[in-house]
Design a protein around this motif. Structure first.
Motif, mmCIF file in Angstrom:
data_model
loop_
_atom_site.group_PDB
_atom_site.id
_atom_site.type_symbol
_atom_site.label_atom_id
_atom_site.label_comp_id
_atom_site.label_asym_id
_atom_site.label_seq_id
_atom_site.Cartn_x
_atom_site.Cartn_y
_atom_site.Cartn_z
ATOM 1 N N HIS A 275 0.834 -1.201 0.000
ATOM 2 C CA HIS A 275 0.000 0.000 0.000
ATOM 3 C C HIS A 275 0.875 1.260 0.000
ATOM 4 O O HIS A 275 2.020 1.230 0.462
ATOM 5 C CB HIS A 275 -0.923 0.001 1.209
ATOM 6 N N ASP B 202 -4.597 0.232 3.242
ATOM 7 C CA ASP B 202 -5.236 1.262 2.409
ATOM 8 C C ASP B 202 -6.736 1.004 2.247
ATOM 9 O O ASP B 202 -7.389 1.610 1.389
ATOM 10 C CB ASP B 202 -4.550 1.390 1.039
ATOM 11 N N ASP C 138 -8.282 8.976 -2.707
ATOM 12 C CA ASP C 138 -7.714 8.770 -1.380
ATOM 13 C C ASP C 138 -8.454 9.656 -0.372
ATOM 14 O O ASP C 138 -8.353 10.884 -0.435
ATOM 15 C CB ASP C 138 -6.221 9.129 -1.445
#
Ligand code: SF4
Ligand code: SF4
Length: 306
Positions: A84, A183, A270
């Motif tokens: 990640h 993640d 994100d």
């Protein structure tokens, strides 16, 4: 206890579990072994859990898989295991007012993620619902087939793995073959999965799919860029699901379904990046969570943007 002894004890406990879980699991494994016949090497059989790999184990396993796939598909296949990106937490949002129900996301996902063409496996489902009735899963149609979309009076709701923070699927897996990565992506180790399907029963979104037969992908259609925890070719008798295209997202790319959607209904990014589109969407749109009452805490959101 030494590392070797600990590993051996873990293998023994997995074997003990395999013996004890009954006919359903047993028959699945027998089917898988039969299908793969003698190609099931000793090194694969005694492979450790992905999370326990040393650097050397990882290199050896990835090389073995590349060799296995080359023999099977007659092509070079790259199997990576990118970790990640530190401090990243991926999330998804889908604008139901834009989606036209064309299902390009479904087929883009199949191609990118090496899903079986025969029997057919699709990680994304698109449900057709009547505008008048609102979100009504009981009466939704999965196999709608009009010549033209969108259709008057209907809207469309794509559903795939919701990458839940409080994921029921990972809790029920008796051998820890599925888990959430840092993640936020829920993954499956296909070499560790014993095919018991407990995770499928636990998933409220119907997002997990079982390979009842040997998955088939035409050689020329195989995507050769793969990740160990994502789109590498699977086996008969294991479960698979959407991983937010881990092989792409960990390389800074959008999942295939985001790229292929012709109307921009899909947003991805994100959550930890305050300037990302996904943060903007969640902070500025009235997003909702499918089956929120179950407290699964998905990282997949829906909204009506228009
Ligand atoms: S089928 Fe699901 S619950 Fe069973 S071993 Fe595989 S990942 Fe775990
Ligand atoms: S590709 Fe986009 S518009 Fe088409 S069904 Fe999927 S989300 Fe909807």
């Amino acid at each position: 206890m030494s590392h070797t002894k600990t590993s051996e004890a873990k293998r023994r406990s997995r074997r003990k579990f395999l013996k004890g879980v009954g006919a359903a699991v047993g028959s699945t494994l027998v089917a898988r072994r039969k299908a793969e016949a003698l190609s099931f090497s000793m090194s694969e059989l005694f492979q450790q859990h992905f999370k326990k790999f040393t650097k050397e184990d990882l290199e050896r396993v990835l090389a073995r898989l590349e060799d296995e796939y080359k023999k099977k598909f007659g092509r070079e296949v790259e199997v990576t295991a990118e970790p990640h990106i530190p401090n990243s937490l991926f999330a998804y949002a889908l604008d139901l007012s834009r989606c036209i129900g064309c299902r390009r996301c479904v087929y883009g996902c199949v191609e990118e993620n090496n899903q079986s063409r025969e029997p057919q496996i699709q990680w994304i489902k698109v449900l057709r619902m009547e505008k008048e009735k609102g979100i009504n899963v009981e009466e939704a149609e999965l196999y709608y087939n009009p010549d033209l979309v969108p259709e008057e009076g209907y809207f469309y709701m794509p559903v795939q793995c919701h990458q839940c923070r409080n994921a029921p699927c990972t809790k029920v897996c008796p051998v820890q073959a599925t888990w959430m990565e840092p993640d936020g992506i829920v993954v499956v180790d296909y070499n560790w999965c014993i095919g018991c399907r407990y995770c499928m029963a636990a998933c409220p979104y119907g997002a997990r799919h079982f390979n009842w037969a040997e998955p088939k992908i035409p050689e020329e259609e195989l995507n050769p860029k793969t990740h160990y925890l994502g789109n590498r070719p699977r086996y008969v008798g294991v479960v698979e699901k959407c991983t937010f295209c881990i092989q792409r997202s960990r390389n800074g790319r959008y999942p295939a379904c985001v790229e292929v959607c012709p109307v921009g209904a899909r947003k991805f990014g994100d959550l930890n990046d305050p300037d990302s589109e996904i943060r903007y969407t969640i902070e500025n749109k009235r997003v909702f969570i499918f089956k929120e009452e179950l407290n699964t805490q998905p990282k997949f959101f829906y909204y009506f943007g228009i």
